[in-house]
Enzyme design. Structure first.
Site, short mmCIF file in Angstrom:
data_model
loop_
_atom_site.label_atom_id
_atom_site.label_comp_id
_atom_site.label_asym_id
_atom_site.label_seq_id
_atom_site.Cartn_x
_atom_site.Cartn_y
_atom_site.Cartn_z
N LYS A 106 44.54 66.04 -0.91
CA LYS A 106 44.80 67.31 0.01
C LYS A 106 43.73 67.55 0.94
O LYS A 106 42.74 66.94 1.23
CB LYS A 106 44.78 68.45 -1.14
N ARG A 115 42.77 80.79 -12.15
CA ARG A 115 43.46 80.59 -10.63
C ARG A 115 44.67 80.45 -10.61
O ARG A 115 45.56 81.52 -10.33
CB ARG A 115 42.66 79.47 -10.20
N ARG A 141 42.60 62.73 -12.18
CA ARG A 141 42.70 62.93 -10.93
C ARG A 141 41.35 62.90 -10.33
O ARG A 141 40.46 63.82 -10.19
CB ARG A 141 43.25 64.39 -10.84
N TYR A 143 20.78 80.77 21.49
CA TYR A 143 20.70 82.13 21.28
C TYR A 143 20.05 82.72 20.14
O TYR A 143 19.65 82.00 19.26
CB TYR A 143 22.42 82.25 20.53
N CYS A 199 25.29 75.83 18.57
CA CYS A 199 26.37 76.74 19.27
C CYS A 199 27.61 76.11 19.04
O CYS A 199 27.85 75.27 18.24
CB CYS A 199 26.03 76.60 20.79
N ASP A 230 29.92 74.30 20.61
CA ASP A 230 29.94 73.08 21.08
C ASP A 230 28.84 72.06 21.40
O ASP A 230 28.99 70.99 21.82
CB ASP A 230 30.70 73.06 22.40
#
Length: 355
Positions: A35, A133, A218, A248, A295, A297
């Site tokens: 998954k 769940r 599993r 930043y 940042c 990128d």
């Protein structure tokens, strides 16, 4: 030149799968959980290797993931591990995949779709023994099995549960989950119901609770151990004076004249922002600190007085020389788990496969 990329070692993945074979009984089936795009590794490519190495089942979270595997030509049994919305029951039947069920309404929808296409819908019933769940509550499981058994065109192939704390050895909560699951299944079998496949153990359960292997396990995160290397490259290098701020919020200030290198990778690629001023990378077999805010990128590192050039390869997760940055180390620094780090490596990061 690739700005950010991961290398996937398919030989290592195959070795991990086969290692699990050595710790489960020969008659116990093995499900490879693929998954979330195989935890960020690429579901089609990983599934091909899993199938080639004899796994018995593939596990996915959503119908869309099962569709992608079928469209890629993968014909092995696939279990969808949760119930989708009722309106796509027909798609599930057409796909010839196995569906997890824990409500009568969804079982009825599958039965109706299977009758429409003159097929048999295979299902595994999920019993909630303490994860809280998804899954039918333990005290309601017997009634649900009885009701589903009366539906046409439904084959109850399996029954299973999921552990909440299997990473702890001899944990009372997990042992209680095993006990509850065993008692429910035994009671149903005494009433004449049979389940060809019974499964409890995830990766941690497979390692720590042999009594919970039943007849299928599993394996997810454990099969991806040391399979992926996350890399980038130096995009820019500059010398900066003492007391210069980087990135930043001016959260990092140089203590002396130094060389700052900018990497062509950022949090949009999966280098999580929580590593700002905490994480490290490896260049030419040596660790260097991430400085300033990561940042979207780009990311900056402090090279000190070492000299490197644009295009130099940088290891974000993986090994080079005698140095290693593991995904577990990254996760701990970021205050999360390895699953999130691996799944968070973005789609714009190229995957390169090799054996």
């Amino acid at each position: 030149m690739k700005r950010a990329y991961v290398e996937i070692n398919l030989t290592k993945y195959a070795e991990n799968i086969n290692r699990f074979r050595t710790i489960i009984p020969a008659e116990t089936k093995l499900m490879a959980v693929v998954k979330a795009d195989a935890y960020g590794h690429g579901a089609n490519e990983i599934s091909d290797v899993a199938v080639a190495n004899g796994i018995d089942y593939l596990g996915v979270a959503w119908v869309s993931e099962a569709i992608a595997l079928r469209e890629a030509g993968i014909k092995s049994p696939i279990l969808i591990l949760s119930e989708p919305t009722i309106n796509i029951a027909a798609d599930i039947v057409r796909l010839d995949v196995t569906q997890t069920v824990y409500t009568l309404n969804f079982a009825r929808a599958l039965s109706d779709a299977a009758k429409q296409f003159n097929k048999i819908a295979k299902i595994h019933i999920k019993i909630d023994t303490g994860m809280n769940r998804i899954g039918v509550n333990g005290d309601e499981a017997t009634l649900l099995v009885e009701q589903i058994h009366e539906l046409d065109n439904i084959f109850i192939e399996g029954v299973f549960t999921h552990f909440a704390k299997a990473d702890t050895i001899d944990d009372n909560y997990t042992l209680q989950q095993v006990k509850q699951f065993t008692e429910i299944v035994t009671s149903l079998e005494k009433k004449g119901y049979s389940f060809p496949i019974k499964h409890c153990a995830n990766t941690a359960g497979t390692f720590n609770y042999p009594s919970a292997h039943v007849n299928m396990v599993r394996v997810g995160i454990g099969s991806y151990q040391d399979v992926l290397t996350f890399k980038s490259r130096i995009a820019y290098v500059k010398r900066v004076p003492k007391d210069s701020y980087v990135s930043y919020s001016c959260s990092y200030k140089t203590e002396k004249e130094t060389t700052i290198a900018t990497l062509s990778v950022g949090y949009a690629d999966g280098l999580v922002r929580a590593l700002s001023n905490k994480g490290h990378v490896i260049v030419n077999g040596k660790k260097y600190p991430i400085v300033g805010r990561i940042c979207m990128d780009m990311t900056m590192i402090d090279l000190g007085d070492d000299i490197y050039h644009v295009g130099e390869e940088v290891i974000l997760i993986g090994s080079q020389g005698s140095e290693t940055i593991s995904v577990e180390e990254v996760a701990e620094l970021a205050g999360t788990i390895s699953y999130e780090i691996l799944c968070g490596i973005g789609k714009r990061v190229n995957r390169i496969y090799h054996y």
